[in-house]
Enzyme design. Sequence first.
Site, PDB file in Angstrom:
ATOM      1  CG  LEU A  17      -1.982  -1.080   1.303  1.00  0.00           C
ATOM      2  CD1 LEU A  17      -2.620  -1.124   2.688  1.00  0.00           C
ATOM      3  CD2 LEU A  17      -3.053  -0.849   0.245  1.00  0.00           C
ATOM      4  CE  LYS A  68       9.753  -4.797   7.277  1.00  0.00           C
ATOM      5  NZ  LYS A  68       8.848  -4.680   8.437  1.00  0.00           N
ATOM      6  CG  ASN A  88      10.786   0.378   8.322  1.00  0.00           C
ATOM      7  OD1 ASN A  88      11.575   1.276   8.596  1.00  0.00           O
ATOM      8  ND2 ASN A  88       9.520   0.408   8.694  1.00  0.00           N
ATOM      9  CG  ASP A 101       7.595  -1.614  11.284  1.00  0.00           C
ATOM     10  OD1 ASP A 101       6.863  -0.913  10.569  1.00  0.00           O
ATOM     11  OD2 ASP A 101       8.067  -2.713  10.905  1.00  0.00           O
ATOM     12  N   GLY A 128       8.999 -10.435  13.768  1.00  0.00           N
ATOM     13  CA  GLY A 128       9.535  -9.095  13.567  1.00  0.00           C
ATOM     14  C   GLY A 128       8.626  -7.999  14.092  1.00  0.00           C
ATOM     15  NE  ARG A 149       2.744 -21.455  15.905  1.00  0.00           N
ATOM     16  CZ  ARG A 149       2.546 -21.432  14.608  1.00  0.00           C
ATOM     17  NH1 ARG A 149       1.432 -21.940  14.113  1.00  0.00           N
ATOM     18  NH2 ARG A 149       3.428 -20.883  13.795  1.00  0.00           N
ATOM     19  N   GLY A 241      -4.763  -2.240  12.855  1.00  0.00           N
ATOM     20  CA  GLY A 241      -3.371  -1.875  12.620  1.00  0.00           C
ATOM     21  C   GLY A 241      -3.088  -0.949  11.444  1.00  0.00           C
TER      22      GLY A 241
END
Length: 280
Positions: A17, A68, A88, A101, A128, A149, A241
Amino acid sequence: MEEKKVGVIGFPIEHSLSPLMHNAAFKALGMDNWAYDAMEIPPDIVRYGYIEPKRHGYVGINVTIPHKQSIMDYVRPDEKARAIGAVNTIDYRTNIGTNTDADGFIDDLKANDVSISGERILVLGAGGAARAGVYGLAREGAEVAIVNRTKDRAKKLVSELEKTAGIKDVTVLTLDEAAEWGMSLIVNCTSVGLHPNINQSPWIHGVPFPDSITVYDMVYRPANTAFMQQCVAHGGRAIGGLGMLVRQGAISFELWTGVKPPIDVMFEACREALEKRDKS
Ligand code: NAP
């Protein structure tokens, strides 16, 4: 007027995007000599992906999956990039690689009036996105715990953040332990619930969902994830987000141009594109 170019490298890149939101901001600001484009660079030629835009006079680039980490060999990573372990955003004028980020995420929490300092905040995930999230939250003075997990991956994230950024006291919990922990915010940094698996939630069925809590879901497609719906059904507040995506982009934009971009214009460009994709 001199032409100014910026862009993004990644693989695949067609769904990014970033070109839409940056070009919408250039247009809104009348910055007609600026353009942002997407460059598809396969993983084995990351060096080419770094050099080519530079050779063609780009001011800087964004870097996305899967480059990245590997791009860090070609730039001077700043403190944030080193802490998060990924770059990034590159500014070719200085060859500094940074990571926007964590700041984009924190900016979005603040824009939504979510308190951070002194709060107990649970992060789901240890990839990340989680590393950027934990780093940002800890730096803002939150008490952070992680559920993942794969527990060992969460432990590794904690030890790496301690090494690279001196961040201490991040706890690793099981989901059952977390349900009792008493946090005010849960941040989903897993890819669970991401399109097309829109009915999945990272909060496993059977573990009591905390009441009246705030959830931030880094997943932005769909706009209203199953996890967000679960939260609202328990009297909580849910934030998607997309704001993080827009605000991390806005930080890169300002770094390259020296101009603050119109956040609402960037938001709208992304929202429109995602709605179109959902309909097609
Ligand atoms: P990643 O490095 O691949 O990490 C994926 C994480 O999701 C890991 O913790 C993984 O757990 C967990 N996971 C995956 N499938 C799972 C499942 N079925 N059950 C439980 N856990 C599962 O990915 P990432 O780069 O961190 O990105 C994570 C998400 O954040 C993605 O959806 C991405 O789109 C989103 N994101 C959003 C923004 C934004 O600007 N809003 C920015 C960055 C990322 P294991 O360790 O056990 O495999």
